[in-house]
Enzyme design. Structure first.
Site, PDB file in Angstrom:
ATOM      1  N   ASP A  24      77.329  14.469  30.585  1.00 58.32           N
ATOM      2  CA  ASP A  24      77.032  14.824  29.209  1.00 58.32           C
ATOM      3  C   ASP A  24      78.026  14.096  28.310  1.00 58.32           C
ATOM      4  O   ASP A  24      78.703  13.164  28.741  1.00 58.32           O
ATOM      5  CB  ASP A  24      77.046  16.343  29.004  1.00 58.32           C
ATOM      6  CG  ASP A  24      78.360  16.988  29.414  1.00 58.32           C
ATOM      7  OD1 ASP A  24      79.413  16.294  29.375  1.00 58.32           O
ATOM      8  OD2 ASP A  24      78.364  18.184  29.753  1.00 58.32           O
ATOM      9  N   LYS A  26      80.908  14.837  27.280  1.00 58.84           N
ATOM     10  CA  LYS A  26      82.317  14.886  27.699  1.00 58.84           C
ATOM     11  C   LYS A  26      82.658  13.721  28.617  1.00 58.84           C
ATOM     12  O   LYS A  26      83.802  13.273  28.647  1.00 58.84           O
ATOM     13  CB  LYS A  26      82.594  16.219  28.407  1.00 58.84           C
ATOM     14  CG  LYS A  26      82.388  17.447  27.526  1.00 58.84           C
ATOM     15  CD  LYS A  26      82.846  18.733  28.196  1.00 58.84           C
ATOM     16  CE  LYS A  26      82.022  19.091  29.405  1.00 58.84           C
ATOM     17  NZ  LYS A  26      80.620  19.458  29.054  1.00 58.84           N
ATOM     18  N   ARG A  61      82.857  21.496  38.243  1.00 56.20           N
ATOM     19  CA  ARG A  61      84.040  20.685  38.462  1.00 56.20           C
ATOM     20  C   ARG A  61      85.173  21.563  39.012  1.00 56.20           C
ATOM     21  O   ARG A  61      85.006  22.178  40.052  1.00 56.20           O
ATOM     22  CB  ARG A  61      84.433  19.947  37.179  1.00 56.20           C
ATOM     23  CG  ARG A  61      83.334  18.978  36.700  1.00 56.20           C
ATOM     24  CD  ARG A  61      83.738  18.259  35.425  1.00 56.20           C
ATOM     25  NE  ARG A  61      82.762  17.242  35.064  1.00 56.20           N
ATOM     26  CZ  ARG A  61      81.693  17.463  34.313  1.00 56.20           C
ATOM     27  NH1 ARG A  61      81.462  18.680  33.836  1.00 56.20           N
ATOM     28  NH2 ARG A  61      80.855  16.503  34.043  1.00 56.20           N
ATOM     29  N   LYS A 175      70.782  16.517  25.819  1.00 53.76           N
ATOM     30  CA  LYS A 175      72.183  16.330  25.479  1.00 53.76           C
ATOM     31  C   LYS A 175      72.325  15.264  24.397  1.00 53.76           C
ATOM     32  O   LYS A 175      71.633  14.231  24.417  1.00 53.76           O
ATOM     33  CB  LYS A 175      72.976  15.912  26.722  1.00 53.76           C
ATOM     34  CG  LYS A 175      72.940  16.937  27.845  1.00 53.76           C
ATOM     35  CD  LYS A 175      73.685  18.205  27.485  1.00 53.76           C
ATOM     36  CE  LYS A 175      73.775  19.145  28.661  1.00 53.76           C
ATOM     37  NZ  LYS A 175      74.609  20.330  28.382  1.00 53.76           N
ATOM     38  N   ASP A 204      72.360  19.689  22.536  1.00 51.88           N
ATOM     39  CA  ASP A 204      73.673  20.194  22.932  1.00 51.88           C
ATOM     40  C   ASP A 204      74.678  19.057  22.882  1.00 51.88           C
ATOM     41  O   ASP A 204      74.550  18.076  23.621  1.00 51.88           O
ATOM     42  CB  ASP A 204      73.575  20.770  24.350  1.00 51.88           C
ATOM     43  CG  ASP A 204      74.873  21.389  24.843  1.00 51.88           C
ATOM     44  OD1 ASP A 204      75.881  21.361  24.109  1.00 51.88           O
ATOM     45  OD2 ASP A 204      74.875  21.912  25.978  1.00 51.88           O
ATOM     46  N   GLU A 230      73.662  22.976  19.634  1.00 50.54           N
ATOM     47  CA  GLU A 230      74.607  23.708  20.483  1.00 50.54           C
ATOM     48  C   GLU A 230      75.968  23.013  20.572  1.00 50.54           C
ATOM     49  O   GLU A 230      76.035  21.791  20.713  1.00 50.54           O
ATOM     50  CB  GLU A 230      73.997  23.835  21.878  1.00 50.54           C
ATOM     51  CG  GLU A 230      74.794  24.661  22.859  1.00 50.54           C
ATOM     52  CD  GLU A 230      73.990  24.914  24.126  1.00 50.54           C
ATOM     53  OE1 GLU A 230      74.624  25.063  25.189  1.00 50.54           O
ATOM     54  OE2 GLU A 230      72.735  24.963  24.062  1.00 50.54           O
ATOM     55  N   HIS A 306      73.865  31.400  29.033  1.00 49.62           N
ATOM     56  CA  HIS A 306      74.077  30.087  29.638  1.00 49.62           C
ATOM     57  C   HIS A 306      73.950  30.137  31.151  1.00 49.62           C
ATOM     58  O   HIS A 306      74.571  30.966  31.807  1.00 49.62           O
ATOM     59  CB  HIS A 306      75.485  29.588  29.258  1.00 49.62           C
ATOM     60  CG  HIS A 306      75.904  28.354  29.988  1.00 49.62           C
ATOM     61  ND1 HIS A 306      76.837  28.381  31.005  1.00 49.62           N
ATOM     62  CD2 HIS A 306      75.517  27.059  29.850  1.00 49.62           C
ATOM     63  CE1 HIS A 306      77.021  27.158  31.466  1.00 49.62           C
ATOM     64  NE2 HIS A 306      76.230  26.337  30.788  1.00 49.62           N
ATOM     65  N   GLU A 326      68.047  29.992  29.891  1.00 49.40           N
ATOM     66  CA  GLU A 326      68.166  28.592  30.282  1.00 49.40           C
ATOM     67  C   GLU A 326      67.677  28.388  31.712  1.00 49.40           C
ATOM     68  O   GLU A 326      68.109  29.086  32.627  1.00 49.40           O
ATOM     69  CB  GLU A 326      69.627  28.149  30.149  1.00 49.40           C
ATOM     70  CG  GLU A 326      69.845  26.673  30.353  1.00 49.40           C
ATOM     71  CD  GLU A 326      71.248  26.240  29.962  1.00 49.40           C
ATOM     72  OE1 GLU A 326      71.415  25.077  29.558  1.00 49.40           O
ATOM     73  OE2 GLU A 326      72.183  27.067  30.073  1.00 49.40           O
TER      74      GLU A 326
END
Length: 375
Positions: A24, A26, A61, A175, A204, A230, A306, A326
């Site tokens: 995503d 990040k 992660r 995303k 998001d 989001e 979530h 979701e």
């Protein structure tokens, strides 16, 4: 008087490999590496009355081994206790690990146990969890996220969206937050055109914009008639989210990264979102989710929990206002049962408890386990 005792407990650290690595915003901003697996902490409980409960928490992660390590340190306190006294046991476990606090890994380890206790309690009553708590509905609007990650080529995102719609899913989330805003606009334009006007579409940004960028991008996104935007800002920037929520027409959603009811209470106090997105395994389990749900409904917020649809379908069914759940297909191999989707809605399981049993593949992906008590 109903009295039972926990006689046996099993904790399992399970590492679920993803078929395709995902990224995503990040990852695109250099803050994280692509995700290749999800860590789960499962708790199984058995009682003297012959009842069985199962629950889980998870970590993406880092964090899986830490959740398992904390749970194994405190779990022996449960042997011989009455599983009906869920909140008393939750508080007992908090005090057993008090030096590491009341958020993050500490409560996430307890979450797996808390969920198992609620699953067991609903099975004792012979009811689905939603019915035990008190349901407002037997199905919930659902949207898919797993098909819209930033590393997927646009053609793949469109193909995934088609498959989701054909499977009966009622909304699509993609995303955004790419370092080049033109990429976001190109992908969003294509997805909106592919789905058609009026089909529920969410985006998001995974916390990757600063305040000026968030305002600029949210304003640019108004043309796409989104259900929500989001995590436009850092998850703990409650004031920034509140300012954005006041200035932008599209609803603002956030909350999934918070790890306690107290953090969510601050979000609500600041009026930082229109859509609140708590995650039961992240904030301590079902007991804590119900506390937060009461606060959120009093504030008139839309609810969209979530991940963890096996848990959240039941909890969303108890929320007074019409929620969203979701849909992720990643955890499907862990369970023998799968969520049923019809006409854009996820059907709440009618089986007692959560309505799931653990698969043989889950056992094969178990990397560590602990058993306490007697068979």
């Amino acid at each position: 008087m109903t009295h039972d005792t926990i006689t046996r407990l099993c904790l399992s650290h399970v590492v679920l490999p993803l078929a395709t690595e995902i990224s995503d915003a990040k990852v695109f901003t250099g803050r994280q590496k692509p995700m290749t697996e999800v860590n789960f902490l499962f708790c199984e409980l058995w009682t003297a009355d012959g009842l069985y409960g199962v629950g889980f928490a998870y970590s993406k992660r880092a964090g899986g081994p830490a959740q398992f390590a904390h749970a194994r340190e405190i779990a022996d306190n449960l042997i011989g206790e009455d599983p009906n006294d869920i909140d008393r046991l939750r508080v007992m476990l908090l005090w057993a690990g008090a030096s590491v606090g009341r958020s993050g890994v500490a409560v996430q380890a307890i979450a797996a146990i808390d969920v198992a206790l609620w699953d067991l309690k609903a099975k004792r009553a012979g009811l689905p969890l939603a019915k035990l708590i008190g349901a407002h509905r037997d199905s919930i609007r659902c949207y898919n996220t797993s098909g819209g990650f930033l590393n997927a080529p646009l053609e793949t995102v469109l193909e995934n969206a088609t498959r989701s719609v054909e499977a009966g899913i009622g909304g699509i989330k993609i995303k955004v937050g790419h370092p080049d805003p033109r990429v976001d606009l190109e992908r969003l334009t294509a997805v909106r055109g592919h789905l058609g006007d009026g089909f529920p579409l969410m985006v998001d940004a995974n916390q990757q914009w600063d305040r000026p960028t968030a305002l600029r991008m949210c304003t640019a996104f108004e043309q796409f008639d989104l259900v929500w935007i989001e995590e436009p800002l850092d998850a703990y920037d409650h004031e920034g989210h509140a300012d954005l929520a006041r200035r932008v027409i599209t609803p603002i959603a956030t909350g999934e990264m918070l790890t306690s009811v107290a953090e969510h209470a601050s979000l609500i106090e600041h009026r930082s979102c229109d859509v609140i997105q708590p995650d039961a395994p992240r904030i301590g389990g079902i007991s804590e989710f119900l506390r937060l749900s009461a606060l959120a409904s009093t504030a008139g917020l839309m609810l969209a929990p979530h991940f963890s649809m096996e848990i959240h379908s039941h909890l969303a069914a108890t929320y007074p206002l019409e929620p969203w759940v979701e849909h992720f297909d990643w955890p499907d191999p862990l369970f023998n049962e799968h969520m049923r989707i019809e006409d854009g809605r996820m059907i709440v399981s009618e089986r007692p408890g959560l309505g799931v049993t653990l698969s043989d593949r889950l056992r094969a992906w178990t990397v560590d386990s602990l058993e306490l008590g007697t068979r």
